[in-house]
Scaffold this active site. Structure first.
Site, short mmCIF file in Angstrom:
data_model
loop_
_atom_site.label_atom_id
_atom_site.label_comp_id
_atom_site.label_asym_id
_atom_site.label_seq_id
_atom_site.Cartn_x
_atom_site.Cartn_y
_atom_site.Cartn_z
N GLU A 258 -11.67 0.67 -9.98
CA GLU A 258 -12.60 -0.37 -9.52
C GLU A 258 -13.53 -0.81 -10.64
O GLU A 258 -13.81 -2.00 -10.79
CB GLU A 258 -13.43 0.14 -8.33
CG GLU A 258 -12.62 0.44 -7.08
CD GLU A 258 -12.02 -0.79 -6.39
OE1 GLU A 258 -12.30 -1.91 -6.82
OE2 GLU A 258 -11.26 -0.60 -5.41
N ARG A 262 -13.24 -4.75 -11.85
CA ARG A 262 -14.40 -5.61 -11.54
C ARG A 262 -15.33 -5.75 -12.74
O ARG A 262 -15.64 -6.86 -13.16
CB ARG A 262 -15.16 -5.05 -10.34
CG ARG A 262 -14.28 -4.97 -9.10
CD ARG A 262 -15.06 -4.67 -7.85
NE ARG A 262 -14.18 -4.08 -6.85
CZ ARG A 262 -14.34 -4.19 -5.54
NH1 ARG A 262 -15.34 -4.88 -5.06
NH2 ARG A 262 -13.51 -3.61 -4.71
N ASP A 392 0.64 -1.71 -5.20
CA ASP A 392 0.55 -3.16 -5.47
C ASP A 392 0.35 -3.62 -6.92
O ASP A 392 1.27 -4.15 -7.56
CB ASP A 392 -0.51 -3.81 -4.55
CG ASP A 392 -1.86 -3.09 -4.52
OD1 ASP A 392 -2.06 -2.17 -5.33
OD2 ASP A 392 -2.71 -3.48 -3.70
N GLU A 526 -5.58 -11.85 -0.85
CA GLU A 526 -4.16 -11.85 -1.28
C GLU A 526 -3.32 -13.01 -0.75
O GLU A 526 -2.45 -13.54 -1.48
CB GLU A 526 -3.49 -10.51 -0.92
CG GLU A 526 -4.00 -9.32 -1.73
CD GLU A 526 -5.35 -8.79 -1.25
OE1 GLU A 526 -5.76 -9.13 -0.11
OE2 GLU A 526 -6.02 -8.05 -2.01
N THR A 612 -6.30 -8.34 -11.60
CA THR A 612 -6.10 -8.19 -10.16
C THR A 612 -7.36 -8.47 -9.36
O THR A 612 -7.31 -8.53 -8.13
CB THR A 612 -5.52 -6.79 -9.83
OG1 THR A 612 -5.00 -6.81 -8.51
CG2 THR A 612 -6.58 -5.71 -9.98
#
Ligand code: DMJ
Length: 635
Positions: A258, A262, A392, A526, A612
């Site tokens: 994360e 981010r 994913d 998504e 992502t």
């Protein structure tokens, strides 16, 4: 024998008179004064210091460790020697003293560099006429020329006219999305400034425990969205906060994944879009803190890392047998290649190439990549395979690594297309109602469920369609369109026209959630992400229409008085809000919607790859690469 005192002879036995003795003493003391005077008044000399200062005081300050696996040791400039200054640059290489204390390993032993040479590398500083700040972290920040990077882009990042669409209706829709962003941002600023997310119902901030004490996730995640939307005042506020409020000296436990997608992703793209040095210095400081996570026997990082000086890392408590998660350790490549590019330090690329090497070599059941891997043995821990959560973005980063390398990273390409073949052979299914979906695989048994998270795969297969074997191009485009269609169905089949967290294709279900616990929608991007890519790839107007349906549903069911909120059940229009405006709503959902209603020249895909978390990172062109670190390893 006895000595007797003779008359006229002094006790010293030299036969000098008192006056003579006095003159002699005077001469001696003059001589001594002269010698000491020479020592103290002569110019500063290293030789004299060597004589008079103790050996330990002349030793260089040691930074880092001798352990090969210790990442902090390796944060040094390995390629400084032999670098010729570019035109207009003066290359005065000088030794810089460092005030950093020796770091102490977890075992409590002092860590030392193997030799003085490496130590010198670490403290080399290169001054240039183009002034650029120097990092306190052992890397120089002035090796990367922002101007050179901009010259290497094929197109202007914001297009001819900031991507303004020609037709008025699309422009109106785009303006609506911009208004949503401003509304979400203003409320965050008003009620949760500096916290990680806004709680729009209770009008306060949320911190959570994902970012190890780092704050301002919504600010970092919003920087590039505000910038591309032309929300200048808001962007400036965000930038100012990064300067004065973003404190990276946190000592908490963070998710490596994360923080990377981010914070590292957000700061990198803010830097590449704006050229503001503050983003570069912050991201390099943060990048260094992530390196100890790789100190495992295999180099596969663990999921949780202490951002403080201990650098200790753990596996998630819920991950079986201390395993690491495919989607976490497989979603570092894009950001880490750019950390190497900006710092001219190959360590970051080496770390992710090591992960790549292991995954390339390891035996894969039916060609599939299970979601859990032991960072100790390097073996799979469980045979659960999914294109949704836990798996994913590993697949996403394979094709995007290839695209971001200017199509040089052949390994990434080969791994991506063979993974896709295996997915097609084992996971892709057709429902009784004719919907194509990706099931999950549990040691050979299929679970006929598709998560919202797996809906990114329509877009992924779409952007990769052109680079596979020529004869499969149309097939991939069809597959991408079918999956995006199925995900759209999961939206249209709900009362709110928003999709559930997971939907099923068994027991009579067709793209609907059957369990109460799967019915929520937390502002995830998504499905909209796939609309955006499919629009760029095909220009089929239905994708813009589907995007507009989502805007209306968000407005109707997720917009509350003080921001946007997720909802607990997409099947009931009498909605119950979850009181959370996720930072990815600002970073991804609204950005993808804005791009969907913009011309393709706003962040053109020839030049930019989105991480992502939807942070755009530039393609690293071979001819323009600045770090001398190849994306497939260091030179
Ligand atoms: C985002 O943080 C990223 O897209 C990640 O890859 C998956 N989950 C969220 C959004 O749903």
């Amino acid at each position: 024998m006895v000595f007797r005192k003779l008359p006229g002879v002094s006790a010293s036995g030299m036969g000098l008179r008192l006056s003579q003795k006095f003159v002699f003493l005077l001469f001696l003391s003059g001589l001594v004064t002269l010698c000491f005077g020479a020592l103290f008044f002569l110019p500063d000399s290293v030789r004299l210091k060597r004589i008079f200062l103790s050996k330990t005081e002349t030793q260089p300050v040691t930074v880092g460790s001798g352990s090969e696996n210790d990442a902090r040791e390796q944060v040094k400039r390995p390629k400084d020697q032999g670098m010729t200054p570019a035109k207009g640059e003066t290359s005065s290489i000088k030794l810089k003293s460092t005030s950093r204390k020796p770091s102490v390993s977890r075992e409590g032993t002092e860590e030392r560099l193997p030799g003085g040479k490496a130590q010198e590398d670490m403290t080399l500083s290169k001054s240039r006429t183009e002034s650029a700040p120097s990092s306190e972290h052992g890397v120089d920040l002035d090796t990367f020329s922002y101007n050179k990077f901009r010259r290497c882009l094929l197109k202007a990042p914001l297009g001819r006219d900031n991507g303004t669409p020609n037709d008025p209706m699309t422009n109106e829709r785009r303006e609506k999305v911009k208004e949503m962003m401003k509304f979400a941002w203003d409320n965050y600023k008003r009620y949760a400034w500096g916290k990680n997310e806004l709680r729009p119902l209770t009008r306060n901030g949320h911190i959570g425990n994902m970012f190890g004490g780092l704050r301002g996730a919504s600010i970092i995640d919003s920087l590039d969205t505000l910038y591309i939307m032309g929300l200048t005042e808001e962007y400036n506020d965000a930038k100012e906060w990064v300067k004065t409020g973003l404190d990276l000296n946190s000592n908490g436990e963070a998710s490596l994944f994360e923080v990377n997608i981010r914070y590292v992703g957000g700061l990198l793209s803010a830097y590449y879009l704006t050229g503001e040095e503050i983003f570069k210095s912050k991201v390099l400081e943060l990048g260094e803190k992530l390196l100890p996570a790789f100190n495992t026997p295999t180099g596969i990082p663990r999921g949780v890392i202490n951002l403080g000086s201990s650098g200790t890392s753990w596996s998630w408590g819920w991950a079986s047998a201390g395993s690491s998660i495919l989607a976490e350790f497989g979603t570092l490549h894009l950001e880490f290649v750019h950390l190497s590019e900006l710092s001219a330090n190959p360590i970051y690329t080496e770390k992710v190439m090591n992960i790549r090497k292991l995954l390339n070599k390891i035996e894969k059941p039916h060609g599939l990549y299970p979601n859990f891997l032991s960072p100790v043995s390097g073996n799979w821990v469980q045979h659960h395979v999914s294109i949704g959560g836990l798996g994913d973005s590993f697949y996403e980063y394979l094709i995007k690594s290839y695209l971001m390398s200017d199509k040089a990273d052949e390994d990434a390409k080969r791994m991506y297309y063979s993974a896709l073949d295996a997915i097609e052979a084992n996971l892709v299914q057709k429902s009784q109602g004719g919907l194509t979906y990706m099931a999950e695989w549990r040691g050979g048994i299929l679970d006929h469920k598709m998560g919202h998270l797996a809906c990114f795969s329509g877009g992924m297969i779409g952007i990769g369609a052109d680079d596979g074997p020529q004869e499969k191009r149309q097939h991939y485009l069809d597959l991408a369109a079918e999956i995006t269609h199925t995900c759209h169905e999961s939206y249209t089949r709900s009362g709110t026209k928003l999709g559930p967290e997971a939907f099923r294709f068994d027991s009579g279900a067709e793209a609907t959630a059957t369990r109460l616990s799967d019915r929520y929608y937390i502002l995830r991007p998504e499905v909209i992400e796939s609309y955006m890519y499919m629009w760029r790839v095909t220009h089929d107007p239905k994708y813009r229409e589907w995007g507009w349906e989502a805007v209306q549903a968000l407005e109707q069911h997720c917009r509350v008085e003080s921001g946007f909120s997720g909802i607990r059940d997409v099947y009931t229009t009498n909605v119950s809000h979850d009181n959370m405006q996720q930072s990815f709503f600002l970073s991804e959902t609204l950005k993808y919607l804005y791009l969907l209603f913009s011309e393709d020249d706003l962040l053109p895909l020839e030049d930019w790859v989105f991480n992502t978390e939807a942070h755009p990172l530039p393609v690293v062109r071979r001819s323009c690469q600045q770090s001398h670190v190849t994306q497939t390893g260091s030179q």
